[in-house]
Design an enzyme around this catalytic site. Structure first.
Site, PDB file in Angstrom:
ATOM      1  N   ARG A 142      29.471  35.660  40.075  1.00 31.16           N
ATOM      2  CA  ARG A 142      30.648  36.137  40.819  1.00 31.16           C
ATOM      3  C   ARG A 142      31.112  37.508  40.304  1.00 31.16           C
ATOM      4  NH1 ARG A 142      35.577  38.148  39.888  1.00 31.16           N
ATOM      5  NH2 ARG A 142      35.798  36.703  38.143  1.00 31.16           N
ATOM      6  N   ASP A 143      31.597  37.567  39.081  1.00 34.58           N
ATOM      7  CA  ASP A 143      32.130  38.838  38.560  1.00 34.58           C
ATOM      8  C   ASP A 143      30.995  39.853  38.446  1.00 34.58           C
ATOM      9  OD1 ASP A 143      33.911  40.689  37.490  1.00 34.58           O
ATOM     10  OD2 ASP A 143      34.736  39.315  36.022  1.00 34.58           O
TER      11      ASP A 143
ATOM     12  N   CYS B  60      35.106  45.155  38.440  1.00 31.97           N
ATOM     13  CA  CYS B  60      35.925  44.830  39.603  1.00 31.97           C
ATOM     14  C   CYS B  60      35.943  46.037  40.530  1.00 31.97           C
ATOM     15  CB  CYS B  60      37.345  44.455  39.189  1.00 31.97           C
ATOM     16  SG  CYS B  60      38.396  44.148  40.619  1.00 31.97           S
TER      17      CYS B  60
ATOM     18  N   HIS C 180      36.395  42.138  29.564  1.00 33.09           N
ATOM     19  CA  HIS C 180      35.388  43.127  29.948  1.00 33.09           C
ATOM     20  C   HIS C 180      35.132  43.997  28.711  1.00 33.09           C
ATOM     21  CE1 HIS C 180      34.931  42.358  34.310  1.00 33.09           C
ATOM     22  NE2 HIS C 180      36.054  41.683  34.097  1.00 33.09           N
TER      23      HIS C 180
ATOM     24  N   ASN D 244      31.382  42.372  31.926  1.00 36.86           N
ATOM     25  CA  ASN D 244      32.045  41.387  31.071  1.00 36.86           C
ATOM     26  C   ASN D 244      31.341  41.297  29.717  1.00 36.86           C
ATOM     27  OD1 ASN D 244      32.379  40.346  34.020  1.00 36.86           O
ATOM     28  ND2 ASN D 244      33.930  39.255  32.862  1.00 36.86           N
TER      29      ASN D 244
ATOM     30  N   HIS E  94      39.049  36.331  29.090  1.00 38.46           N
ATOM     31  CA  HIS E  94      38.107  36.978  30.016  1.00 38.46           C
ATOM     32  C   HIS E  94      38.092  38.475  29.676  1.00 38.46           C
ATOM     33  CE1 HIS E  94      36.392  37.346  34.246  1.00 38.46           C
ATOM     34  NE2 HIS E  94      36.843  38.568  34.093  1.00 38.46           N
TER      35      HIS E  94
HETATM   36  P1  HMG Z   1      44.803  41.524  53.786  1.00 36.11           P
HETATM   37  O1  HMG Z   1      44.146  42.686  54.427  1.00 36.11           O
HETATM   38  O2  HMG Z   1      46.234  41.682  53.359  1.00 36.11           O
HETATM   39  O3  HMG Z   1      44.601  40.228  54.664  1.00 36.11           O
HETATM   40  O4  HMG Z   1      43.932  41.174  52.505  1.00 36.11           O
HETATM   41  P2  HMG Z   1      45.621  39.465  55.620  1.00 36.11           P
HETATM   42  O5  HMG Z   1      46.175  38.302  54.881  1.00 36.11           O
HETATM   43  O6  HMG Z   1      46.565  40.442  56.248  1.00 36.11           O
HETATM   44  O7  HMG Z   1      44.619  38.947  56.757  1.00 36.11           O
HETATM   45  C1  HMG Z   1      43.903  39.892  57.567  1.00 36.11           C
HETATM   46  C2  HMG Z   1      42.713  39.223  58.225  1.00 36.11           C
HETATM   47  O8  HMG Z   1      41.794  38.814  57.215  1.00 36.11           O
HETATM   48  C3  HMG Z   1      43.046  37.973  59.021  1.00 36.11           C
HETATM   49  O9  HMG Z   1      42.139  37.945  60.122  1.00 36.11           O
HETATM   50  C4  HMG Z   1      42.708  36.847  58.091  1.00 36.11           C
HETATM   51  O10 HMG Z   1      42.329  35.642  58.740  1.00 36.11           O
HETATM   52  C5  HMG Z   1      41.500  37.428  57.376  1.00 36.11           C
HETATM   53  P3  HMG Z   1      42.623  38.336  61.609  1.00 36.11           P
HETATM   54  O11 HMG Z   1      43.748  37.395  61.884  1.00 36.11           O
HETATM   55  O12 HMG Z   1      43.060  39.772  61.491  1.00 36.11           O
HETATM   56  O13 HMG Z   1      41.387  38.137  62.388  1.00 36.11           O
HETATM   57  N1  HMG Z   1      41.370  36.829  56.039  1.00 36.11           N
HETATM   58  C6  HMG Z   1      40.275  36.238  55.566  1.00 36.11           C
HETATM   59  N2  HMG Z   1      39.043  36.034  56.055  1.00 36.11           N
HETATM   60  C7  HMG Z   1      38.168  35.369  55.295  1.00 36.11           C
HETATM   61  N3  HMG Z   1      38.453  34.883  54.060  1.00 36.11           N
HETATM   62  C8  HMG Z   1      39.663  35.073  53.527  1.00 36.11           C
HETATM   63  C9  HMG Z   1      40.619  35.784  54.284  1.00 36.11           C
HETATM   64  N4  HMG Z   1      41.898  36.114  54.027  1.00 36.11           N
HETATM   65  C10 HMG Z   1      42.350  36.759  55.109  1.00 36.11           C
HETATM   66  N5  HMG Z   1      39.934  34.576  52.301  1.00 36.11           N
HETATM   67  C11 HMG Z   1      43.159  39.524  50.937  1.00 36.11           C
HETATM   68  C12 HMG Z   1      44.349  40.158  51.618  1.00 36.11           C
HETATM   69  C13 HMG Z   1      43.667  38.656  49.810  1.00 36.11           C
HETATM   70  C14 HMG Z   1      42.396  38.706  51.954  1.00 36.11           C
HETATM   71  C15 HMG Z   1      42.244  40.671  50.401  1.00 36.11           C
HETATM   72  O14 HMG Z   1      43.014  41.508  49.621  1.00 36.11           O
HETATM   73  C16 HMG Z   1      41.071  40.177  49.575  1.00 36.11           C
HETATM   74  O15 HMG Z   1      40.173  39.490  50.071  1.00 36.11           O
HETATM   75  N6  HMG Z   1      41.043  40.538  48.259  1.00 36.11           N
HETATM   76  C17 HMG Z   1      39.982  40.094  47.360  1.00 36.11           C
HETATM   77  C18 HMG Z   1      39.701  41.152  46.319  1.00 36.11           C
HETATM   78  C19 HMG Z   1      38.686  40.641  45.310  1.00 36.11           C
HETATM   79  O16 HMG Z   1      37.939  39.717  45.574  1.00 36.11           O
HETATM   80  N7  HMG Z   1      38.628  41.277  44.120  1.00 36.11           N
HETATM   81  C20 HMG Z   1      37.713  40.901  43.072  1.00 36.11           C
HETATM   82  C21 HMG Z   1      38.066  39.607  42.413  1.00 36.11           C
HETATM   83  S1  HMG Z   1      39.374  39.726  41.222  1.00 36.11           S
HETATM   84  C22 HMG Z   1      38.581  40.211  39.744  1.00 36.11           C
HETATM   85  O17 HMG Z   1      37.420  40.570  39.760  1.00 36.11           O
HETATM   86  C23 HMG Z   1      39.321  40.085  38.448  1.00 36.11           C
HETATM   87  C24 HMG Z   1      38.873  38.882  37.608  1.00 36.11           C
HETATM   88  O18 HMG Z   1      37.488  38.954  37.282  1.00 36.11           O
HETATM   89  C25 HMG Z   1      39.706  38.805  36.308  1.00 36.11           C
HETATM   90  C26 HMG Z   1      39.740  40.123  35.532  1.00 36.11           C
HETATM   91  O19 HMG Z   1      38.675  40.682  35.227  1.00 36.11           O
HETATM   92  O20 HMG Z   1      40.874  40.564  35.256  1.00 36.11           O
HETATM   93  C27 HMG Z   1      39.089  37.556  38.366  1.00 36.11           C
HETATM   94 MG    MG Z   2      36.635  40.127  35.664  1.00 38.34          MG
END
Ligand code: HMG
Ligand code: MG
Length: 311
Positions: A26-27, A254, A223, A263, A221
């Site tokens: 995933r990450d 990320c 990095h 990581n 966690h």
């Molecule tokens: P948004 O643009 O605000 O979405 O994004 P929304 O809530 O306004 O919805 C817009 C449209 O997207 C809608 O469709 C929803 O149904 C659809 P429409 O009605 O327009 O047809 N939608 C989805 N479709 C599929 N799956 C979903 C989904 N949600 C909404 N889950 C949102 C908000 C949260 C969706 C967006 O910002 C997002 O997906 N962000 C993910 C970012 C991400 O994955 N980042 C990496 C992971 S975090 C990380 O790596 C850190 C970590 O490792 C820890 C660390 O290192 O610190 C964990």
């Molecule tokens: Mg991470």
């Protein structure tokens, strides 16, 4: 050492068992430039399991496919893992109710929400303020609990943030408390951009303990941007944390945090734990071979020092 293992000399004040929460699929893969074919991802997870990573392998994310195109094949990947034993927890990231529905429809028993300690990253990563994102997780937690799912809560930017600089620990504690109050079974403290040093880690752990969040609920966690991940991990283990996130071969980052690199490499972690006499059940040679195999698919060498040294 000739057989590719460190000499074992235990040290005081460390746990006898450490759970490794593997985040490579995933990450690691969310940050790749290219899209890795779904069959390769499935083989990666199987190989990790075969190498002895049995505590948890985080496999993908049910986020918006436009936000993370690298993991847009989550629906295809999860069924390819169905032959793995039920005992292997295979968490998936879910940011909201839509993601939670998709994960439930695919029978996922373990999910992770991901919060931020800073406003800048909450906006960049989730398009929400910190409080709006916590509100977005509430129905996810309610549903997950009613379905008997296990839920992890990540907190990103626990130490430093690329836009805001050093992060006040009180901000982190507030978000952690909110996630525990919502019912998270575990929290993972993210040093998303790898800037923390051991004193900072221990201070945050102490503050969390004082706020009623015990070490048993916590994972770390790290990095490895500044080469501090292993030192920070050792400090957390000495404090009493027993779950450590790591990524095979040191893949990771990320896409929404500039300066987030890989990581802590799982191999580097296993080498240290092995040397300390702490059992992980991981076959280091098999794991390093898996990371070399993955590095070939990605077209560049693994950043893990241990993978390179064993190669
Ligand atoms: P948004 O643009 O605000 O979405 O994004 P929304 O809530 O306004 O919805 C817009 C449209 O997207 C809608 O469709 C929803 O149904 C659809 P429409 O009605 O327009 O047809 N939608 C989805 N479709 C599929 N799956 C979903 C989904 N949600 C909404 N889950 C949102 C908000 C949260 C969706 C967006 O910002 C997002 O997906 N962000 C993910 C970012 C991400 O994955 N980042 C990496 C992971 S975090 C990380 O790596 C850190 C970590 O490792 C820890 C660390 O290192 O610190 C964990
Ligand atoms: Mg991470």
């Amino acid at each position: 050492m000739a057989d590719g293992l460190p000499m074992t000399v235990p040290a005081e004040g460390l746990p006898s068992r450490v759970r490794i929460y593997e985040v490579g699929p995933r990450d690691g893969l969310q940050n790749e430039k290219g899209i890795v074919p779904v069959e390769v991802k499935a083989e990666f997870v199987h190989r990790l399991y075969e190498a002895g990573l049995r505590d948890a392998v985080e496999v993908t994310s049910f986020v918006h496919p436009r936000w993370v195109p690298q993991l847009a094949d989550a629906e295809e990947l999860v069924p390819l893992l169905a032959d793995l034993p039920d005992e292997l927890p295979r968490p998936v990231l879910v940011p909201n109710s839509r993601g939670a529905e998709r994960a439930l429809a695919h029978g996922c028993r373990h999910v992770a929400v991901f919060a931020s300690a800073t406003e800048s990253f909450a906006k960049a990563n989730l398009n929400r303020t910190v409080d709006e994102s916590l509100a977005m997780f509430e129905p996810v937690l309610r549903r997950a609990k009613s379905e008997g799912q296990w839920v992890r809560g990540y907190v990103s930017m626990c130490f430093g943030d690329p836009w805001e600089g050093p992060v006040p620990a009180e901000q982190v504690v507030r978000v952690c408390r909110a996630l525990v109050d919502m019912g998270c079974d575990q929290l993972s403290l993210g040093d998303t951009i790898g800037v923390a040093t051991p004193g900072q880690v221990v201070r945050l752990l102490r503050l969390l303990n004082e706020a009623g969040v015990p070490d048993e609920l916590l994972a770390v966690h790290f990095h490895d941007t500044y080469g501090q991940a292993l030192a920070n991990t050792l400090a957390a283990l000495q404090h009493g944390v027993t779950t450590v996130d790591a990524s095979a071969g040191g893949l990771g980052g990320c896409p929404y945090a500039k300066s987030a690199t890989g990581n802590l490499a799982t191999e580097d972690l296993v080498w240290m734990l092995r040397g300390l006499g702490i059992d992980t059940g991981v076959d280091l040679d098999k794991l390093a071979a898996t990371s070399r195999w993955m590095a070939e698919r990605l077209g560049r060498p693994s950043p893990s020092r241990t993978v390179r040294a064993l190669g």
